[in-house]
Motif scaffolding. Structure first.
Motif, mmCIF file in Angstrom:
data_model
loop_
_atom_site.group_PDB
_atom_site.id
_atom_site.type_symbol
_atom_site.label_atom_id
_atom_site.label_comp_id
_atom_site.label_asym_id
_atom_site.label_seq_id
_atom_site.Cartn_x
_atom_site.Cartn_y
_atom_site.Cartn_z
ATOM 1 N N LYS A 28 0.828 -1.204 0.000
ATOM 2 C CA LYS A 28 0.000 0.000 0.000
ATOM 3 C C LYS A 28 0.859 1.249 0.000
ATOM 4 C CE LYS A 28 -3.718 2.265 2.539
ATOM 5 N NZ LYS A 28 -4.585 2.220 3.715
ATOM 6 N N GLU A 29 2.016 1.201 0.784
ATOM 7 C CA GLU A 29 2.874 2.369 0.891
ATOM 8 C C GLU A 29 3.599 2.642 -0.409
ATOM 9 O OE1 GLU A 29 5.197 1.595 4.510
ATOM 10 O OE2 GLU A 29 4.713 3.659 5.006
ATOM 11 N N ASP A 33 -0.868 5.634 -3.544
ATOM 12 C CA ASP A 33 -2.109 5.595 -2.753
ATOM 13 C C ASP A 33 -2.635 6.972 -2.405
ATOM 14 O OD1 ASP A 33 -0.188 6.429 -1.059
ATOM 15 O OD2 ASP A 33 -0.498 4.887 0.471
ATOM 16 N N LYS A 35 -1.041 9.421 -0.755
ATOM 17 C CA LYS A 35 -0.502 9.944 0.492
ATOM 18 C C LYS A 35 0.968 10.350 0.290
ATOM 19 C CE LYS A 35 -4.155 8.954 3.093
ATOM 20 N NZ LYS A 35 -4.948 9.957 3.838
ATOM 21 N N PHE A 37 4.775 10.440 1.478
ATOM 22 C CA PHE A 37 5.575 9.453 2.202
ATOM 23 C C PHE A 37 6.028 10.000 3.556
ATOM 24 C CE2 PHE A 37 9.280 6.692 2.913
ATOM 25 C CZ PHE A 37 8.674 5.457 2.692
ATOM 26 N N LYS A 38 6.521 9.080 4.404
ATOM 27 C CA LYS A 38 6.919 9.431 5.760
ATOM 28 C C LYS A 38 8.156 10.346 5.776
ATOM 29 C CE LYS A 38 7.815 5.249 7.155
ATOM 30 N NZ LYS A 38 8.286 4.111 8.000
ATOM 31 N N GLU A 48 3.778 13.878 6.588
ATOM 32 C CA GLU A 48 3.799 12.447 6.271
ATOM 33 C C GLU A 48 2.401 11.843 6.400
ATOM 34 O OE1 GLU A 48 6.575 10.711 8.955
ATOM 35 O OE2 GLU A 48 5.229 10.769 10.681
ATOM 36 N N TYR A 49 2.109 10.948 5.467
ATOM 37 C CA TYR A 49 0.841 10.206 5.428
ATOM 38 C C TYR A 49 -0.369 11.114 5.219
ATOM 39 C CZ TYR A 49 3.947 6.738 7.478
ATOM 40 O OH TYR A 49 5.007 5.904 7.737
ATOM 41 N N SER A 51 -2.846 13.408 2.649
ATOM 42 C CA SER A 51 -3.213 13.574 1.252
ATOM 43 C C SER A 51 -2.883 15.011 0.844
ATOM 44 C CB SER A 51 -4.715 13.331 1.070
ATOM 45 O OG SER A 51 -5.459 14.335 1.753
ATOM 46 N N TYR A 98 4.743 15.471 -2.537
ATOM 47 C CA TYR A 98 3.979 14.290 -2.959
ATOM 48 C C TYR A 98 4.767 13.448 -3.970
ATOM 49 C CZ TYR A 98 0.217 11.500 -4.984
ATOM 50 O OH TYR A 98 -0.546 10.455 -5.434
#
Length: 407
Positions: A28-29, A33, A35, A37-38, A48-49, A51, A98
């Motif tokens: 998923k990461e 997706d 989102k 990234f961390k 992070e995480y 949208s 992003y």
């Protein structure tokens, strides 16, 4: 049997699997997706995480577009973001955050974000510099006040007229702009106290008020109805009504300018190479000589003086000041802590030079000369003597050494 080459491949596969598990990089990461990234920041905000929409809301909350407030005394000015087209370009920065792990080397970037330093995206502020300058110029127009110098004018009748000085106020426009630029760059908008500069007048009211007496004066005579007489009037006027501040130097040539027809001078007798010939500006030396003698009695510091080739008919030997534009000048310095004022009066075949100043600077002075005759010349030394209240000599100084040809 597993050979050494296969063992190495299996080991790398196991290591990569462990790394992916430890990173939490599930399917998923890694996939698109929606989102960020961390361990990615926009300025100092962790996105992070989040949208794109969530990240935008977070950035707007932490870096709101604010009005710039400027204050000075009771006055206030507001510069809104719309006034100068201010934009932090948030969408562009979020897009960069992003897409950071969605291009080339994304695995490497993900690895670095998990084990190394975070990735920080800057908000790049932009604004219309021209519009900002226009607004600040209008603010300056409301505040700026020109400095006013005190003036003094002494009439021929000795009536003294003065005007007062006023301090000026000037917005430090460069300092103001730098403060605004810094706030915009740091996205930290706050109130600004308008930076101003108080301009002190060079000539203050107390300066001109201190001019209350004559420190020295001297007169010479001339034939009024002639070209030479006309030149004396012109030169006397151009070197009159001059305020000389403490430490300033008076230059005769600089004050009169070139002795040309365009400046009002006529042809008259001048000495060139020891001979009398017609030349523009004949007679101006009598004005410089008259001022020189007034300056001697006023205690001025003589910086440059020259004698004529022959003895002058309008001044004793050792007391003349020959001038030639571009060659020889007559200069003196105001040595006092108060200003002095030069006043020339020329009429009816007489020119009088008066040097006014502060009564505190008035000295008891007289001038003496020593003459020594040689075969075809006369050597003259000019001394200035200062006296105390009992008229006793306290200082004697050599001012000039002159040499005159005997006709």
């Amino acid at each position: 049997m597993i050979n050494k080459k296969n063992k190495k491949i299996y080991f790398l596969i196991i290591l990569l699997t462990i790394s992916l598990c430890s990173l939490g990089m599930n399917k998923k990461e890694i996939s698109n997706d929606g989102k960020i990234f961390k361990n990615i920041y926009i300025e100092n905000v962790n996105v992070e995480y989040l949208s794109i929409k969530e990240a935008k809301n977070e950035i707007i909350k932490n870096y709101p577009m604010q009005t710039i407030h400027i204050e000075y005394n009771e006055k206030k000015w507001d510069i809104s973001p719309e006034d100068i087209g201010l934009d932090y370009n948030i969408d562009k920065s979020i897009k960069e955050a992003y897409e950071y792990t969605r291009g080339e080397d994304n695995i490497k970037k993900m690895f670095n974000l998990s084990f190394k330093e975070p990735y920080i995206v800057k908000l790049h502020a932009s604004y219309n510099e021209a519009k900002l300058s226009e607004i600040l110029i209008e603010i300056c127009k409301e505040i700026n006040i020109g400095v006013v110098q005190a003036t003094i004018n002494i009439k021929d009748s000795s009536q003294v007229l003065t005007t007062d000085s006023k301090k000026g106020i000037e917005v430090e426009i460069i300092k103001l702009k730098e403060a605004i630029y810094d706030m915009i760059d740091k996205k930290n908008i706050k109130k600004i106290e308008l930076p101003i500069n108080i301009i002190e007048p060079k000539v203050k009211t107390e300066d001109v008020k201190s001019v209350d007496t004559i420190l020295g004066q001297y007169s010479t005579s001339f034939y009024d109805h002639s070209s030479r007489g006309s030149n004396i009037h012109v030169a006397a006027k151009s070197t009159s009504d001059i305020l000389l501040m403490p430490g300033e130097i008076f230059s005769y040539n600089k004050t009169t300018g070139a002795r040309t027809w365009s400046n009002g001078y006529k042809s008259a007798k001048v000495i060139v190479g020891g001979k009398y010939v017609n030349g523009e500006g004949g007679g101006v030396c009598q004005v410089s000589t008259t001022i020189y003698n007034a300056a001697l009695l006023a205690g001025m510091e003589i910086k440059e003086v020259h004698n004529h080739t022959f003895t002058s008919h309008y001044a004793p030997r050792g007391k003349d000041a020959a001038v030639s534009y571009g060659y020889t000048d007559f200069k003196f310095r105001n040595p006092y802590s108060h200003p002095i004022y030069i006043k020339n009066i020329s009429n009816n075949g007489s020119i009088t030079s008066k040097i006014y100043g502060c009564s505190q600077d008035r000295e008891r002075i007289y001038i003496r000369t020593e003459e020594k005759y040689d075969e075809n010349k006369i050597d003259v030394k000019t001394y200035r003597i200062y006296l105390n209240e009992e008229n006793k000599k306290i200082i004697e100084e050599l001012i000039a050494q002159s040499k005159y040809k005997i006709k």
